[in-house]
Design a protein around this motif. Structure first.
Motif, PDB file in Angstrom:
ATOM      1  N   ASP A 192       0.839  -1.199   0.000  1.00 28.69           N
ATOM      2  CA  ASP A 192       0.000   0.000   0.000  1.00 28.69           C
ATOM      3  C   ASP A 192       0.877   1.253   0.000  1.00 28.69           C
ATOM      4  OD1 ASP A 192      -2.024   1.867   0.294  1.00 28.69           O
ATOM      5  OD2 ASP A 192      -2.356   1.441   2.419  1.00 28.69           O
ATOM      6  N   TYR A 193       1.554   1.521  -1.124  1.00 29.78           N
ATOM      7  CA  TYR A 193       2.390   2.713  -1.212  1.00 29.78           C
ATOM      8  C   TYR A 193       1.550   3.988  -1.126  1.00 29.78           C
ATOM      9  CZ  TYR A 193       6.456  -0.070  -2.685  1.00 29.78           C
ATOM     10  OH  TYR A 193       7.494  -0.958  -2.745  1.00 29.78           O
ATOM     11  N   ASP A 194       0.287   3.911  -1.533  1.00 30.17           N
ATOM     12  CA  ASP A 194      -0.575   5.105  -1.534  1.00 30.17           C
ATOM     13  C   ASP A 194      -1.114   5.455  -0.150  1.00 30.17           C
ATOM     14  OD1 ASP A 194      -0.269   5.643  -4.193  1.00 30.17           O
ATOM     15  OD2 ASP A 194      -2.106   4.637  -4.826  1.00 30.17           O
ATOM     16  N   GLY A 195      -0.869   4.588   0.837  1.00 30.00           N
ATOM     17  CA  GLY A 195      -1.359   4.872   2.177  1.00 30.00           C
ATOM     18  C   GLY A 195      -2.875   4.832   2.292  1.00 30.00           C
ATOM     19  N   ILE A 196      -3.485   3.946   1.510  1.00 31.49           N
ATOM     20  CA  ILE A 196      -4.950   3.846   1.502  1.00 31.49           C
ATOM     21  C   ILE A 196      -5.472   3.405   2.863  1.00 31.49           C
ATOM     22  CG2 ILE A 196      -6.917   2.644   0.452  1.00 31.49           C
ATOM     23  CD1 ILE A 196      -5.166   2.374  -2.089  1.00 31.49           C
ATOM     24  N   ALA A 197      -4.765   2.480   3.486  1.00 38.21           N
ATOM     25  CA  ALA A 197      -5.228   1.943   4.772  1.00 38.21           C
ATOM     26  C   ALA A 197      -5.272   3.024   5.846  1.00 38.21           C
ATOM     27  CB  ALA A 197      -4.343   0.790   5.216  1.00 38.21           C
ATOM     28  N   ALA A 198      -4.308   3.909   5.832  1.00 41.84           N
ATOM     29  CA  ALA A 198      -4.258   5.030   6.780  1.00 41.84           C
ATOM     30  C   ALA A 198      -4.462   4.560   8.226  1.00 41.84           C
ATOM     31  CB  ALA A 198      -5.311   6.083   6.412  1.00 41.84           C
ATOM     32  N   GLY A 199      -3.794   3.465   8.582  1.00 39.89           N
ATOM     33  CA  GLY A 199      -3.850   2.965   9.947  1.00 39.89           C
ATOM     34  C   GLY A 199      -5.037   2.080  10.265  1.00 39.89           C
ATOM     35  N   ARG A 200      -5.943   1.886   9.311  1.00 41.13           N
ATOM     36  CA  ARG A 200      -7.118   1.051   9.547  1.00 41.13           C
ATOM     37  C   ARG A 200      -6.784  -0.422   9.306  1.00 41.13           C
ATOM     38  NH1 ARG A 200     -11.094   4.076   5.492  1.00 41.13           N
ATOM     39  NH2 ARG A 200      -9.103   4.192   4.366  1.00 41.13           N
ATOM     40  N   PRO A 201      -7.452  -1.351   9.985  1.00 41.64           N
ATOM     41  CA  PRO A 201      -7.194  -2.781   9.787  1.00 41.64           C
ATOM     42  C   PRO A 201      -7.547  -3.220   8.374  1.00 41.64           C
ATOM     43  CG  PRO A 201      -8.364  -2.396  11.854  1.00 41.64           C
ATOM     44  CD  PRO A 201      -8.396  -1.107  11.100  1.00 41.64           C
ATOM     45  N   VAL A 202      -6.648  -4.007   7.773  1.00 42.82           N
ATOM     46  CA  VAL A 202      -6.826  -4.468   6.395  1.00 42.82           C
ATOM     47  C   VAL A 202      -7.203  -5.952   6.406  1.00 42.82           C
ATOM     48  CG1 VAL A 202      -5.723  -4.732   4.139  1.00 42.82           C
ATOM     49  CG2 VAL A 202      -5.100  -2.802   5.609  1.00 42.82           C
ATOM     50  N   TYR A 203      -8.148  -6.302   5.556  1.00 43.88           N
ATOM     51  CA  TYR A 203      -8.602  -7.687   5.408  1.00 43.88           C
ATOM     52  C   TYR A 203      -8.654  -8.029   3.924  1.00 43.88           C
ATOM     53  CZ  TYR A 203     -10.265  -7.388  10.267  1.00 43.88           C
ATOM     54  OH  TYR A 203     -10.344  -7.233  11.621  1.00 43.88           O
ATOM     55  N   VAL A 204      -8.649  -9.333   3.615  1.00 46.85           N
ATOM     56  CA  VAL A 204      -8.902  -9.795   2.261  1.00 46.85           C
ATOM     57  C   VAL A 204     -10.127 -10.703   2.320  1.00 46.85           C
ATOM     58  CG1 VAL A 204      -7.277 -11.749   2.457  1.00 46.85           C
ATOM     59  CG2 VAL A 204      -7.923 -10.875   0.195  1.00 46.85           C
ATOM     60  N   THR A 205     -11.005 -10.562   1.337  1.00 46.51           N
ATOM     61  CA  THR A 205     -12.210 -11.372   1.287  1.00 46.51           C
ATOM     62  C   THR A 205     -12.495 -11.728  -0.164  1.00 46.51           C
ATOM     63  OG1 THR A 205     -14.521 -11.506   2.032  1.00 46.51           O
ATOM     64  CG2 THR A 205     -13.817  -9.418   1.068  1.00 46.51           C
ATOM     65  N   GLY A 206     -13.327 -12.747  -0.375  1.00 48.22           N
ATOM     66  CA  GLY A 206     -13.626 -13.135  -1.751  1.00 48.22           C
ATOM     67  C   GLY A 206     -14.396 -14.435  -1.822  1.00 48.22           C
ATOM     68  N   GLY A 207     -14.571 -14.926  -3.049  1.00 49.32           N
ATOM     69  CA  GLY A 207     -15.284 -16.170  -3.280  1.00 49.32           C
ATOM     70  C   GLY A 207     -14.324 -17.331  -3.399  1.00 49.32           C
ATOM     71  N   GLY A 208     -14.742 -18.367  -4.123  1.00 46.93           N
ATOM     72  CA  GLY A 208     -13.865 -19.493  -4.387  1.00 46.93           C
ATOM     73  C   GLY A 208     -13.366 -20.210  -3.156  1.00 46.93           C
ATOM     74  N   GLY A 209     -14.169 -20.202  -2.060  1.00 50.65           N
ATOM     75  CA  GLY A 209     -13.739 -20.881  -0.844  1.00 50.65           C
ATOM     76  C   GLY A 209     -12.860 -20.044   0.052  1.00 50.65           C
ATOM     77  N   LEU A 210     -12.671 -18.741  -0.269  1.00 53.76           N
ATOM     78  CA  LEU A 210     -11.800 -17.901   0.563  1.00 53.76           C
ATOM     79  C   LEU A 210     -12.514 -17.476   1.847  1.00 53.76           C
ATOM     80  CD1 LEU A 210      -9.201 -16.321   1.036  1.00 53.76           C
ATOM     81  CD2 LEU A 210     -10.162 -14.459  -0.333  1.00 53.76           C
ATOM     82  N   SER A 211     -13.633 -16.749   1.711  1.00 53.52           N
ATOM     83  CA  SER A 211     -14.321 -16.262   2.911  1.00 53.52           C
ATOM     84  C   SER A 211     -15.812 -16.054   2.686  1.00 53.52           C
ATOM     85  CB  SER A 211     -13.702 -14.929   3.370  1.00 53.52           C
ATOM     86  OG  SER A 211     -13.930 -13.934   2.402  1.00 53.52           O
ATOM     87  N   GLY A 212     -16.313 -16.486   1.535  1.00 50.16           N
ATOM     88  CA  GLY A 212     -17.732 -16.284   1.250  1.00 50.16           C
ATOM     89  C   GLY A 212     -18.113 -14.819   1.153  1.00 50.16           C
ATOM     90  N   TRP A 213     -17.159 -13.973   0.764  1.00 46.47           N
ATOM     91  CA  TRP A 213     -17.369 -12.526   0.629  1.00 46.47           C
ATOM     92  C   TRP A 213     -17.814 -11.886   1.952  1.00 46.47           C
ATOM     93  CZ3 TRP A 213     -15.196  -9.926  -3.033  1.00 46.47           C
ATOM     94  CH2 TRP A 213     -14.966 -10.538  -4.263  1.00 46.47           C
ATOM     95  N   SER A 214     -17.315 -12.401   3.045  1.00 47.68           N
ATOM     96  CA  SER A 214     -17.641 -11.813   4.338  1.00 47.68           C
ATOM     97  C   SER A 214     -17.057 -10.405   4.450  1.00 47.68           C
ATOM     98  CB  SER A 214     -17.076 -12.679   5.476  1.00 47.68           C
ATOM     99  OG  SER A 214     -17.274 -12.045   6.725  1.00 47.68           O
ATOM    100  N   GLY A 215     -17.838  -9.516   5.044  1.00 55.00           N
ATOM    101  CA  GLY A 215     -17.368  -8.159   5.271  1.00 55.00           C
ATOM    102  C   GLY A 215     -17.230  -7.815   6.736  1.00 55.00           C
ATOM    103  N   ASP A 216     -17.164  -8.832   7.583  1.00 58.58           N
ATOM    104  CA  ASP A 216     -16.971  -8.569   9.016  1.00 58.58           C
ATOM    105  C   ASP A 216     -15.709  -9.289   9.492  1.00 58.58           C
ATOM    106  OD1 ASP A 216     -17.547 -11.229  10.410  1.00 58.58           O
ATOM    107  OD2 ASP A 216     -19.387 -10.988   9.237  1.00 58.58           O
TER     108      ASP A 216
END
Length: 321
Positions: free
Chosen positions: A176-200
């Motif tokens: 994240d060279y652009d500093g998008i996270a700005a100190g906020r917790p980062v997560y990855v989510t998605g389909g294909g058996g990863l996380s069922g597109w969970s947003g929590d």
């Protein structure tokens, strides 16, 4: 204009100069103003893997055999057969001998840049010929062809397929060279058996900050094709979560095949460009290519020897660390 039959360097540039150009007043214009560098096209092979035999399950009704697998895209103005079902004007992807379910095109010369494309089964009707081999919702596939490359081969997977077999340990590495996270917790989510597109935070995969700009996370997911994205989840007030779905842009896509024993793979995404190293900045200031910062923290960080000025000695010292 001088034309040449010499071989052009793949991944390089070709300079074209128009000579003897005069202004409206009849003055000869410098050739420098009539020159341009054109990137030399790069050979690209398109490779499709069809692990669920979608091609075989949708035969050509006229022959009862597997139909053609073709491809078209922005690099060829989306040329197609206009619904004729023949695949005319498209790029043919032929079966790979000894690799069932794999299809490859001949090398295609494409200039550096970003292209969009789709695989097709032209004999299918009602737009299924555009959608069957591609992502759900039918977004176009995307490929960045970097300048300087000597050649590329894609590795695309038909549809949003998952494959029976050994799962893959996938490490996500996001910078994240652009500093998008700005100190906020980062997560990855998605389909294909990863996380069922969970947003929590109980379902999405938490990422660990492993460097000044880098975040990583590891998950075991099925082989196939993965659609995913990076999200930010903030707890405020306690027990209440706000999810930022789009700060890192649109969904990402990647084949999941793995290699080695056990199967493992790293998926890398970079947002932004690396900051200029301090020694380079000091060198540019010393050489008069960049203005010196005003007195303060930025100036002090570059004035390594505390001489009151930023010079070549500071650049050397900063380079040595």
């Amino acid at each position: 204009m001088l034309l040449t039959t010499d071989t052009l360097p793949v991944g390089g540039t070709c300079k074209v100069t128009v000579s003897n150009v005069k202004s409206s007043g009849g003055v000869l214009v410098s050739g420098i103003r009539n020159s341009a560098n054109f990137p030399v096209a790069i050979p690209v092979v398109f490779h499709l893997w069809d692990p669920q035999d979608i091609v075989g399950k949708n035969p050509d009704p006229n022959t009862g055999q597997n139909g053609k697998v073709t491809l078209t895209g922005s690099f060829m103005s989306w040329a197609n057969d206009n619904g004729a079902g023949t695949g005319a004007n498209e790029l043919l992807c032929s079966p790979v001998e000894g690799q069932p379910g794999h299809y490859k095109s001949a090398p295609v010369l494409i200039p550096p840049g970003t292209i969009y494309y789709k695989y097709r089964l032209p004999h299918m009707l009602n737009y299924m010929n555009w959608d069957t081999l591609n992502y759900p919702g039918s977004p176009d596939r995307r490929l960045v062809i970097p300048a300087g490359s000597k050649g590329m081969e894609t590795y695309d997977v038909a549809c949003n397929a998952t494959v029976a077999g050994t799962p893959v340990s996938v490490t996500f590495e996001m910078t994240d060279y652009d500093g998008i996270a700005a100190g906020r917790p980062v997560y990855v989510t998605g389909g294909g058996g990863l996380s069922g597109w969970s947003g929590d935070p109980t379902g999405a995969i938490a990422m660990t900050k492993t460097g000044e700009y880098t975040y990583t996370a590891t998950a075991t997911i099925p082989q196939g094709y993965l659609e995913y994205k990076y999200i930010l989840i903030v707890e405020d007030p306690p027990g209440t979560y706000t999810t930022a779905w789009d700060d890192f842009g649109p969904n990402q896509y990647s084949p999941v095949v793995g290699s080695g024993t056990p199967l493992a793979q790293t998926i890398v995404n970079i947002f932004g460009t690396p900051p200029v190293p301090a020694y380079v900045k000091a060198l540019r200031i010393a050489g008069g290519l960049e203005a010196s910062p005003a007195a303060g923290a930025a100036f002090n960080a570059l004035d390594f020897d505390k001489s009151g000025k930023i010079d070549i000695l500071d650049a050397v010292a900063l380079r040595k660390g």
